[in-house]
Design a protein around this motif. Structure first.
Motif, PDB file in Angstrom:
ATOM      1  N   ILE A   8      55.458  42.509  46.277  1.00 43.45           N
ATOM      2  CA  ILE A   8      54.320  41.901  45.721  1.00 43.45           C
ATOM      3  C   ILE A   8      53.583  42.953  44.856  1.00 43.45           C
ATOM      4  CG2 ILE A   8      54.201  39.989  46.887  1.00 43.45           C
ATOM      5  CD1 ILE A   8      51.466  41.219  48.102  1.00 43.45           C
ATOM      6  N   SER A   9      53.163  42.904  43.665  1.00 43.09           N
ATOM      7  CA  SER A   9      52.545  43.860  42.800  1.00 43.09           C
ATOM      8  C   SER A   9      51.290  43.017  42.152  1.00 43.09           C
ATOM      9  CB  SER A   9      53.236  44.472  41.606  1.00 43.09           C
ATOM     10  OG  SER A   9      54.433  45.115  42.218  1.00 43.09           O
ATOM     11  N   LYS A  10      50.227  43.712  42.080  1.00 41.47           N
ATOM     12  CA  LYS A  10      49.133  43.294  41.435  1.00 41.47           C
ATOM     13  C   LYS A  10      48.159  43.995  40.480  1.00 41.47           C
ATOM     14  CE  LYS A  10      45.722  40.211  40.296  1.00 41.47           C
ATOM     15  NZ  LYS A  10      46.128  38.791  39.642  1.00 41.47           N
ATOM     16  N   SER A  11      47.937  43.695  39.255  1.00 36.20           N
ATOM     17  CA  SER A  11      47.098  44.420  38.308  1.00 36.20           C
ATOM     18  C   SER A  11      46.075  43.573  37.920  1.00 36.20           C
ATOM     19  CB  SER A  11      48.183  45.096  37.270  1.00 36.20           C
ATOM     20  OG  SER A  11      49.060  45.841  37.790  1.00 36.20           O
ATOM     21  N   LYS A  16      46.525  49.225  37.706  1.00 33.77           N
ATOM     22  CA  LYS A  16      47.441  48.746  38.978  1.00 33.77           C
ATOM     23  C   LYS A  16      46.821  48.655  40.180  1.00 33.77           C
ATOM     24  CE  LYS A  16      51.620  48.245  38.652  1.00 33.77           C
ATOM     25  NZ  LYS A  16      52.531  47.042  38.613  1.00 33.77           N
ATOM     26  N   VAL A  17      46.621  47.614  41.002  1.00 30.09           N
ATOM     27  CA  VAL A  17      46.022  47.754  42.366  1.00 30.09           C
ATOM     28  C   VAL A  17      47.072  47.961  43.363  1.00 30.09           C
ATOM     29  CG1 VAL A  17      44.661  46.111  43.947  1.00 30.09           C
ATOM     30  CG2 VAL A  17      44.515  45.923  41.520  1.00 30.09           C
ATOM     31  N   PHE A  18      48.355  47.330  43.432  1.00 27.54           N
ATOM     32  CA  PHE A  18      49.084  47.745  44.352  1.00 27.54           C
ATOM     33  C   PHE A  18      50.368  47.518  43.659  1.00 27.54           C
ATOM     34  CE2 PHE A  18      47.270  43.847  46.135  1.00 27.54           C
ATOM     35  CZ  PHE A  18      48.441  43.027  45.832  1.00 27.54           C
ATOM     36  N   ASP A  19      51.400  48.168  44.199  1.00 34.84           N
ATOM     37  CA  ASP A  19      52.785  48.239  43.449  1.00 34.84           C
ATOM     38  C   ASP A  19      54.077  47.849  44.334  1.00 34.84           C
ATOM     39  OD1 ASP A  19      54.277  48.271  41.015  1.00 34.84           O
ATOM     40  OD2 ASP A  19      54.652  50.292  41.677  1.00 34.84           O
ATOM     41  N   HIS A  20      54.593  46.850  44.521  1.00 36.30           N
ATOM     42  CA  HIS A  20      55.958  46.436  45.132  1.00 36.30           C
ATOM     43  C   HIS A  20      55.722  46.945  46.962  1.00 36.30           C
ATOM     44  CE1 HIS A  20      57.851  47.201  41.060  1.00 36.30           C
ATOM     45  NE2 HIS A  20      58.558  45.853  41.571  1.00 36.30           N
ATOM     46  N   LEU A  21      54.414  46.060  47.232  1.00 39.90           N
ATOM     47  CA  LEU A  21      54.194  46.111  48.741  1.00 39.90           C
ATOM     48  C   LEU A  21      55.255  45.289  49.523  1.00 39.90           C
ATOM     49  CD1 LEU A  21      50.386  46.089  48.872  1.00 39.90           C
ATOM     50  CD2 LEU A  21      51.879  48.212  48.363  1.00 39.90           C
ATOM     51  N   SER A  22      55.776  45.632  50.651  1.00 34.31           N
ATOM     52  CA  SER A  22      56.481  44.670  51.452  1.00 34.31           C
ATOM     53  C   SER A  22      56.193  44.916  52.831  1.00 34.31           C
ATOM     54  CB  SER A  22      58.026  44.989  51.249  1.00 34.31           C
ATOM     55  OG  SER A  22      58.595  44.770  49.858  1.00 34.31           O
ATOM     56  N   PHE A  23      56.008  44.081  53.614  1.00 29.48           N
ATOM     57  CA  PHE A  23      55.833  44.106  55.105  1.00 29.48           C
ATOM     58  C   PHE A  23      55.914  42.984  55.796  1.00 29.48           C
ATOM     59  CE2 PHE A  23      51.663  43.227  52.845  1.00 29.48           C
ATOM     60  CZ  PHE A  23      51.177  42.219  53.768  1.00 29.48           C
ATOM     61  N   GLU A  24      55.962  42.639  56.959  1.00 24.19           N
ATOM     62  CA  GLU A  24      56.131  41.758  57.865  1.00 24.19           C
ATOM     63  C   GLU A  24      55.174  41.594  59.074  1.00 24.19           C
ATOM     64  OE1 GLU A  24      60.034  41.183  59.281  1.00 24.19           O
ATOM     65  OE2 GLU A  24      61.044  41.750  57.516  1.00 24.19           O
ATOM     66  N   VAL A  25      54.834  40.450  59.383  1.00 27.55           N
ATOM     67  CA  VAL A  25      54.052  40.087  60.653  1.00 27.55           C
ATOM     68  C   VAL A  25      54.609  39.064  61.309  1.00 27.55           C
ATOM     69  CG1 VAL A  25      51.642  39.712  61.496  1.00 27.55           C
ATOM     70  CG2 VAL A  25      51.961  40.888  59.132  1.00 27.55           C
ATOM     71  N   ASP A  26      55.137  39.363  62.555  1.00 29.03           N
ATOM     72  CA  ASP A  26      55.503  38.230  63.402  1.00 29.03           C
ATOM     73  C   ASP A  26      54.413  37.529  64.076  1.00 29.03           C
ATOM     74  OD1 ASP A  26      58.165  39.412  63.139  1.00 29.03           O
ATOM     75  OD2 ASP A  26      58.097  40.551  64.884  1.00 29.03           O
ATOM     76  N   ALA A  27      54.947  36.074  64.235  1.00 30.13           N
ATOM     77  CA  ALA A  27      53.885  35.263  64.876  1.00 30.13           C
ATOM     78  C   ALA A  27      53.789  35.834  66.410  1.00 30.13           C
ATOM     79  CB  ALA A  27      54.718  34.061  65.077  1.00 30.13           C
ATOM     80  N   GLY A  28      52.313  35.922  66.498  1.00 27.36           N
ATOM     81  CA  GLY A  28      51.641  36.166  67.747  1.00 27.36           C
ATOM     82  C   GLY A  28      51.567  37.891  67.625  1.00 27.36           C
ATOM     83  N   GLU A 210      46.937  53.032  50.329  1.00 24.20           N
ATOM     84  CA  GLU A 210      46.470  54.049  49.513  1.00 24.20           C
ATOM     85  C   GLU A 210      47.085  54.446  48.283  1.00 24.20           C
ATOM     86  OE1 GLU A 210      44.752  58.471  50.873  1.00 24.20           O
ATOM     87  OE2 GLU A 210      46.705  57.736  51.979  1.00 24.20           O
ATOM     88  N   ASP A 211      46.838  54.439  47.306  1.00 20.91           N
ATOM     89  CA  ASP A 211      47.335  54.573  45.976  1.00 20.91           C
ATOM     90  C   ASP A 211      48.565  53.407  45.683  1.00 20.91           C
ATOM     91  OD1 ASP A 211      45.782  57.067  45.382  1.00 20.91           O
ATOM     92  OD2 ASP A 211      47.336  58.299  46.722  1.00 20.91           O
ATOM     93  N   GLY A 212      47.735  52.389  46.071  1.00 19.48           N
ATOM     94  CA  GLY A 212      48.788  51.241  45.571  1.00 19.48           C
ATOM     95  C   GLY A 212      50.011  51.161  46.574  1.00 19.48           C
ATOM     96  N   LYS A 213      50.233  51.918  47.490  1.00 19.54           N
ATOM     97  CA  LYS A 213      51.196  51.853  48.527  1.00 19.54           C
ATOM     98  C   LYS A 213      50.663  51.617  50.034  1.00 19.54           C
ATOM     99  CE  LYS A 213      54.318  52.929  45.372  1.00 19.54           C
ATOM    100  NZ  LYS A 213      55.280  51.973  44.803  1.00 19.54           N
ATOM    101  N   LEU A 214      51.674  51.086  50.793  1.00 15.80           N
ATOM    102  CA  LEU A 214      51.312  50.970  52.146  1.00 15.80           C
ATOM    103  C   LEU A 214      52.044  51.968  52.882  1.00 15.80           C
ATOM    104  CD1 LEU A 214      51.160  46.926  52.560  1.00 15.80           C
ATOM    105  CD2 LEU A 214      49.322  48.564  53.129  1.00 15.80           C
ATOM    106  N   ASN A 215      51.417  52.569  54.028  1.00 19.44           N
ATOM    107  CA  ASN A 215      51.998  53.671  54.646  1.00 19.44           C
ATOM    108  C   ASN A 215      51.833  53.437  56.378  1.00 19.44           C
ATOM    109  OD1 ASN A 215      52.882  55.504  52.705  1.00 19.44           O
ATOM    110  ND2 ASN A 215      50.854  55.833  52.186  1.00 19.44           N
ATOM    111  N   ARG A 216      52.771  53.453  57.095  1.00 19.08           N
ATOM    112  CA  ARG A 216      52.713  52.887  58.518  1.00 19.08           C
ATOM    113  C   ARG A 216      51.955  54.119  59.187  1.00 19.08           C
ATOM    114  NH1 ARG A 216      56.784  49.973  62.142  1.00 19.08           N
ATOM    115  NH2 ARG A 216      56.000  50.339  64.014  1.00 19.08           N
ATOM    116  N   MET A 217      50.868  53.576  60.000  1.00 23.52           N
ATOM    117  CA  MET A 217      50.100  54.758  60.791  1.00 23.52           C
ATOM    118  C   MET A 217      50.538  54.828  62.321  1.00 23.52           C
ATOM    119  SD  MET A 217      48.015  55.557  58.613  1.00 23.52           S
ATOM    120  CE  MET A 217      46.786  56.638  59.487  1.00 23.52           C
ATOM    121  N   GLN A 218      51.277  53.402  62.827  1.00 17.80           N
ATOM    122  CA  GLN A 218      51.691  53.697  64.050  1.00 17.80           C
ATOM    123  C   GLN A 218      52.661  52.810  64.373  1.00 17.80           C
ATOM    124  OE1 GLN A 218      48.116  52.360  66.428  1.00 17.80           O
ATOM    125  NE2 GLN A 218      49.130  50.528  66.675  1.00 17.80           N
TER     126      GLN A 218
END
Length: 218
Positions: A8-11, A16-28, A210-218
């Motif tokens: 997903i991207s949004k401007s 440009k707020v964020f660019d081609h973000l992809s992630f998943e959150v499992d139920a629970g 950060e800077d329109g991208k998602l980075n894993r912290m843990q």
């Protein structure tokens, strides 16, 4: 199942707020999104809830692309948002705040809506506040009412925007317990927060925007 976000991207205009973000959150599971002010964390939540339109990409909840849904009842059963400033209707009581949307959408009869609201308020230990107005509540009580309202439509995914920003440490711990309990009931949870201690306490996964991208912290 749960939430799957794909590219997903949004401007806003040329910004440009964020660019081609992809992630998943499992139920629970609980995902925390950290990041400095202005990085687009709240905009991300608003896009997930269809309060803002993404420029491109897909958002799947339990295998269904919610960007293609038009029915407000169906969207409400998929995803909900607890706003940073609670967004309670000041002229309505706690009970009225919880029941106005389910009654408008006619998801069940009014008696069942009222019974469900009472059950949720009791589970959050604020059943004695149902006839009060928002101005009569503390910040923590308002937060719990906002959570209760979001739970009225049984969303598969629940988003929180800075849930502890105006709360003391003891109240923050209570909100932490509530969020963990919701995850234990099978909801996929997304929390946007500046509160690093809170984030480390409740999260199964932390991403930094950060800077329109998602980075894993843990």
């Amino acid at each position: 199942m749960g939430l799957v976000v794909e590219n997903i991207s949004k401007s806003f205009g040329k910004i440009k707020v964020f660019d081609h973000l992809s992630f998943e959150v499992d139920a629970g599971s609980i995902l925390c999104v950290e990041g400095k002010s202005g990085e687009g964390k709240t905009t991300l939540l608003r896009c997930l809830n269809k309060l803002e339109q993404v420029d491109e990409g897909s958002i799947f909840i339990d295998g269904e692309n919610i960007l293609q849904l038009k029915d407000a009842r169906k969207i409400g059963s998929k995803i909900g948002l607890v706003f940073q400033n609670y967004n309670l209707f000041p002229h309505l009581t706690v009970m009225e705040n919880l029941t106005i949307t389910p009654n408008y959408l006619k998801i069940m009869n009014k008696e069942d809506v009222n019974l469900k609201a009472k059950k949720i308020l009791k589970s959050l230990e604020i059943e004695d506040k149902e006839n009060m107005y928002p101005y009569q509540l503390s910040g923590g009580q308002k937060q719990r009412v906002a959570i209760a309202r979001a739970c009225m439509l049984n969303p598969a995914v629940l988003c929180f925007d800075e849930p502890t920003s105006a709360l003391d440490e003891d109240t923050s711990q209570k909100i932490s317990s509530i969020i963990k309990n919701l995850a234990n009931q099978g909801m996929a949870i997304i929390v946007v927060t500046h509160d690093i201690k809170f984030s480390r306490d409740i999260s199964d996964l932390i991403l930094k925007l950060e800077d329109g991208k998602l980075n894993r912290m843990q």
